[in-house]
Design an enzyme around this catalytic site. Structure first.
Site, PDB file in Angstrom:
ATOM      1  N   HIS A 147       0.813  -1.218   0.000  1.00 51.05           N
ATOM      2  CA  HIS A 147       0.000   0.000   0.000  1.00 51.05           C
ATOM      3  C   HIS A 147       0.846   1.267   0.000  1.00 51.05           C
ATOM      4  CE1 HIS A 147      -3.608  -2.354   1.903  1.00 51.05           C
ATOM      5  NE2 HIS A 147      -3.329  -2.733   0.666  1.00 51.05           N
ATOM      6  N   LEU A 392      -3.208  -9.546   5.760  1.00 46.76           N
ATOM      7  CA  LEU A 392      -3.082  -9.220   4.332  1.00 46.76           C
ATOM      8  C   LEU A 392      -1.852  -8.378   4.059  1.00 46.76           C
ATOM      9  CD1 LEU A 392      -6.845  -8.437   3.547  1.00 46.76           C
ATOM     10  CD2 LEU A 392      -5.597 -10.562   3.174  1.00 46.76           C
ATOM     11  N   PHE A 393      -1.066  -8.093   5.076  1.00 46.12           N
ATOM     12  CA  PHE A 393       0.279  -7.527   4.948  1.00 46.12           C
ATOM     13  C   PHE A 393       0.329  -6.188   4.219  1.00 46.12           C
ATOM     14  CE2 PHE A 393       0.608 -12.263   4.198  1.00 46.12           C
ATOM     15  CZ  PHE A 393       0.654 -12.565   5.543  1.00 46.12           C
ATOM     16  N   CYS A 394      -0.718  -5.371   4.374  1.00 43.91           N
ATOM     17  CA  CYS A 394      -0.770  -4.063   3.685  1.00 43.91           C
ATOM     18  C   CYS A 394      -0.543  -4.222   2.185  1.00 43.91           C
ATOM     19  CB  CYS A 394       0.248  -3.095   4.289  1.00 43.91           C
ATOM     20  SG  CYS A 394      -0.161  -2.552   5.951  1.00 43.91           S
ATOM     21  N   ALA A 395      -1.038  -5.337   1.661  1.00 49.12           N
ATOM     22  CA  ALA A 395      -0.984  -5.600   0.216  1.00 49.12           C
ATOM     23  C   ALA A 395      -2.252  -6.363  -0.148  1.00 49.12           C
ATOM     24  CB  ALA A 395       0.254  -6.396  -0.145  1.00 49.12           C
TER      25      ALA A 395
END
Length: 472
Positions: A147, A392-395
């Site tokens: 992100h 979701l790992f900022c993705a």
């Protein structure tokens, strides 16, 4: 810093960054990990007793190198205002700040004329660049980005590119998109160097060539690449590179944007204030005229984070002195240990865009059949003393693509017995680097096998959307 013999440059212990002992030097895969803070920290287990903590979440924030901590501690008594004072400590701190800029430029193999701007993080760096885009600039970014590099371009015309399934397809996708753009307007491509989800390396040099062939510029998000591989602005031929200190073993709130100076010099300062301004004068009509710096200081308003900046420079020196050849070889050994171990568990699915043979850094994400990922990660922590990441790992778009989910599906965490409406669309990520001992990844592999075979030994519940041990 040679003008100030009492500073951290002469009192720190650079020997701490040695990769291997003489007896190990012949085999890089057996080299010792770099000393990091926290390597001896013990944590309690819900099942009783304590264990040395296995920090396997480097992709979020890597532990501080001992070398970095020692350098910062040695400098701390000499801390002073940067660019602001005539006193000895102020002059020393200013010299340290500017010499750190040189060190970072050397670490990145910058070109003559490139600027190194110090920021707070990769996110801050890319938002800074977004603020300098010329009018009418088109931005091209793959949906696979973190992100930090996916979202800063909201005020520009943005084309989001679908996730490629091979490096060659990534280049072809970009070339097609650029061929359809206005050939006379400014354009920027933003791409990661290594995925924060899969660890896979992207074809940065080829993407840069494609961008330049179509009159576009390119910025490299090196947050996950720089801690694992050498990054050469010159060799990759990227226009800018951004990375964060806290992923480069320097967790003191600083980041870098380095590259071409023209867009940076032509744009309004990212922040208006002292340090960015060269001259300020009242006008006869009551207003204010400002002459802004054209150097990197233009976008570094306010009192600089000299400790954060110095910590990045220290980390750059430590990694360079350790030698990336040995660091990469040892990391590949750890990657093989994890991947081979996970491959022995049929219930585990490793997430990948480019396939098993794609080159990668020490970042691996996976899901476990029959397990909610938050539950699995909680059990690794509570029962084995292993810290990983779930979610979701900022993705979000990338993880949803890899999991084959609907783009609109929510991604909340929750235990297997989650309340109605709570979703469990997430994954588990294990990540490691130069400071990771072999025992940590070996314990992780063993824990995965035991959890899948025997289940968790403890009961867990959902609290604020996360799975936690039930201590009631």
């Amino acid at each position: 810093m040679s003008a100030y013999p009492h500073t951290a440059t002469t009192t720190a212990a650079p020997a701490a960054s040695t990769v291997a002992t003489d007896s190990e030097a012949g085999d890089p895969c057996c080299a010792a990990p770099l000393p990091v803070l926290g390597r001896d920290v013990t944590v309690p287990l819900v099942t009783g007793g304590e264990v040395t903590y296995a920090a396997l979440d480097y992709a979020a924030s890597a532990p501080a190198l001992q070398r970095v901590w020692d350098d910062v501690a040695a400098y701390a008594p000499y801390y002073g205002s940067v660019h602001r004072g005539a006193g000895y400590l102020s002059q020393l701190s200013t010299d340290l700040f500017e010499s750190s800029r040189v060190t970072v430029a050397e670490f990145l193999d910058c070109r003559p004329g490139d600027q190194v701007v110090f920021t707070r993080s990769t996110t801050d760096s890319l938002n800074l660049l977004a603020a300098t885009l010329p009018a009418g600039c088109e931005v091209f970014v793959f949906e696979t980005e973190h992100h930090a590099s996916l979202l800063p371009w909201q005020d520009a015309r943005v084309t989001y590119l679908n996730a490629p399934r091979t490096p060659a397809q990534a280049v072809e996708t970009l070339e097609r998109a650029l061929a359809d753009r206005d050939p006379y307007g400014p354009a920027l491509v933003c791409v990661t160097g290594a995925s924060n989800v899969t660890g896979e390396l992207w074809p940065v040099k080829e993407l840069a060539a494609a961008a330049h062939a179509h009159g576009a510029r390119i910025v490299l998000d090196a947050a996950q690449l720089a801690p694992h591989h050498p990054v050469s602005v010159r060799e990759l031929d990227v226009d800018w590179v951004a990375f964060s200190g806290h992923k480069l073993y320097a967790p003191f709130g600083s980041g870098v944007l380095a590259g071409r100076a023209d867009w940076l010099q032509e744009a309004e300062p990212y922040l208006a204030g002292g340090g960015a301004s060269k001259k300020v004068a009242r006008r006869s009509d009551g207003g204010v005229d400002v002459e802004w710096h054209t150097t990197a200081a233009r976008h570094e308003a306010g009192s600089p984070n000299v400790i954060g900046v110095y910590s990045i420079a220290s980390a750059c020196k430590a990694l360079t002195e350790a030698g990336f050849d040995g660091l990469v070889a040892r990391e590949q050994h750890l990657i093989a240990t994890v991947r081979e171990g996970l491959a022995e568990v049929p219930e585990v699915k490793v997430l990948s865009l480019f396939g098993d043979d794609a080159p990668r850094v020490g970042v691996i994400s996976f899901v476990v059949e029959g397990w909610n990922s938050s539950h699995f990660a909680a059990a690794l922590s509570a029962e084995y003393g292993i810290g990983v990441r779930d979610g979701l790992f900022c993705a979000h778009p990338l993880v949803r693509t890899l999991l084959g989910s609907d783009p609109q599906t929510q991604g909340e965490c929750g235990a297997p017995e989650a309340a109605p409406g709570e979703k469990s669309l997430n994954a588990i990520r294990v990540s490691f680097g130069a400071g990771t001992p072999d025992e940590h990844v070996e314990r992780f592999v063993r824990a995965v096998k035991e959890l899948v075979r025997d289940g968790a030994q403890w009961k867990y519940r959902t609290e604020d959307g996360r799975c936690v041990p039930d201590r009631g």
